[in-house]
Scaffold this motif. Sequence first.
Motif, mmCIF file in Angstrom:
data_model
loop_
_atom_site.group_PDB
_atom_site.id
_atom_site.type_symbol
_atom_site.label_atom_id
_atom_site.label_comp_id
_atom_site.label_asym_id
_atom_site.label_seq_id
_atom_site.Cartn_x
_atom_site.Cartn_y
_atom_site.Cartn_z
ATOM 1 N N HIS A 53 12.078 99.080 22.558
ATOM 2 C CA HIS A 53 13.216 98.067 23.083
ATOM 3 C C HIS A 53 14.620 98.625 22.842
ATOM 4 C CE1 HIS A 53 14.495 93.917 23.170
ATOM 5 N NE2 HIS A 53 15.616 94.104 22.364
ATOM 6 N N GLN B 299 18.742 92.420 17.283
ATOM 7 C CA GLN B 299 17.565 92.302 17.756
ATOM 8 C C GLN B 299 16.763 91.954 16.760
ATOM 9 O OE1 GLN B 299 17.291 91.997 21.193
ATOM 10 N NE2 GLN B 299 19.314 92.196 20.926
ATOM 11 N N TRP C 62 10.308 98.088 18.311
ATOM 12 C CA TRP C 62 11.586 98.421 18.020
ATOM 13 C C TRP C 62 12.241 99.526 19.034
ATOM 14 C CZ3 TRP C 62 14.205 94.124 17.783
ATOM 15 C CH2 TRP C 62 13.927 93.242 16.928
#
Length: 499
Positions: free
Chosen positions: A490, A272, A487
Motif C-alpha cells: 500500500h 492509513q 502495508w
Amino acid sequence: MNLETILQKTYGYTSFRPGQKEIIASVLSGKDTVAMLPTGTGKSLCYQLPGYLLEGQVIIISPLLSLMQDQAEQLMLNGEKKVIAFNSFLTHEEKRQSLMNLRRYKFIFISPEMLHFEAVLSQLKKLRIALFVVDEAHCISQWGYDFRPDYLKLGEVRKRLGSPLTLALTATATPAVKEDIKKSLGITEGSEFIYSVDRPNISLSVERLNSYRDKIERLVELAETLEGPGIIYFSSKKIAEQTAELLRDRGVGSVMAYHGGMDQESRILVQQQFIHGQLDLICATSAFGMGINKENIRYVIHFHMPLQIESYLQEIGRAGRDGKKSIAILLFAPGDEQLPYQLAESELPDNVQIDWIKGWLEENPEVMSSLSQYEEQIRQVSGLTDTQWRVFEDFFQRKSSQGIPLGRVVEEIKVYNQKRLESKRQSIEEVYSWISMNVCRREHILSFFKEEKTEAIRNCCDVCGLELNDFTKKNNKENQENLQYDWKNHLDALLIPGE
C-alpha cells in the motif's frame, strides 16, 4: 442533466449532502462560486463531480502537502488514474516529466508555492482549464486564522491563466474573511453558498482542571473510557510523542503520534493505519486530519488550548462525519492561555530580527533583488524560523517590487507584524472567553460567525447538559478488521507520484 443519477453512477451515493448539489449546479452553470461548508460535509465532491462533466483539466490549489496527498489518494482509490499531486515530494526528474505531460492528467493538485515557478505557470497556461479550485480558501485572507502568504498571489495567477471558472472552498470563514477571498481572487460576480458551521451531532465540552498533572491523568482516563476511534490534539510535537508513549504504556489501545516533523513515509503509514482501523487513537498536532477520509471518528480531545475559534472548529469537525453522535472535549488548566500567546509571537519575526536583516541588507545591497537565494544565510544568523522567513520574504518582495526603499519597507513590516500579532491575541482572547463563559458553547460559537442557534440539541454541551456516559465504550469489536492489511504494498503504491 440529473445530478443524482450521475452521483450514483460515479460514486455510488443516492443523495447529496446539504449544499453539495447547489454548489455543483452553480459551477456547472459557469458561475464563479464561493462556498463555505462545515468540515466533514464533503467539499471535495463539489469539484470532483463537475470535473468529470467539464472538458479540460481541474487545478486544485491546496495548502498542505499531506492534504494534497490525501485528496489525490482518495481519487486514485476510487479508480481515477489521471491524477497527480504536484509538489515538493516529487524529485526533480519527476517534476520535469510531469510538467511535460500535464495534459495526461484530469485532476492536478498543486501547492501555491509551486506557482512561483515560471516554468510551472507556462505549462499550466497551455492547458484547457475547466475549473480552478482554491481549497481552504480562508488562507487567502491576511486577517484569517491560517493566512499563507503564497495564497495572496493566487489572484494574479488566476488572471495570468485567463481567469478560468473558479471555485473557492472553505469550512470556516467570517464575513470579513469571505470578502477578502472574493477581492483577492478577483471574483466580482458569481454565486455564494454559505452554510452553517454547526455540526449538531458533535457535543461540546470543556473540562477545567487544576494542573498539568491533572490534565494528563484525565486524558488517560478519557482515552480508556471513550468509544473510539479518536484524535487528541496538541500544540507541541514533543508532548504529542510523549503522550502517545504514555498511553501505550498504560495499555490504551493502539496509539501513535503524528506531526509535521515525521518523514513522509511514517506520516502516510500512520494515516492509513488509522483510516483502516489498525490504530484506535492518534496524538497529533494540527498537521493531522485535513482531508482524512474517515467517517467514524467518535471523539476529538484538545489537550492544549486552540489559538482560534476557526481552527478549533476545523479540528473537531473531523469527528462524526457519518452523522452519528460524537464529542469534542477541551481540557483546560490555569495558565494554559499563556502557550497560545507564545506560539502566536513565535510565528512572526520580532523587531530585533528585522533590524538585523536591515543592517545586513544595507551592507550587502546587491542581494536585495534575489533575497530568496540567501535564505539559508539570513535565517542562520537572524534565527528566523521557516514560518517567520515566509512572512518576511513575502512582505519584503511585495513592497520592494513597488520601488519602496529599504528603510520604509522595514518600518511597514514592523507595523504589519504588530497588527497581525494584535489580531492573533484577539483570537486567543475569544477562545479564552468561550472557555470561561457559562453560556451555551454552541450558541457562543455560532454568534462568532453571525449565526443563531435554531434548535434544541440533546447533549449540546457541558453548560446545557451533557451525559458523558453516552460516549463511553461499548463491548463491541469495531475497528478490528483489516488486521492482515499489506502495508508495504500500500505504501509503495502511495509513494509513486502520478500512478
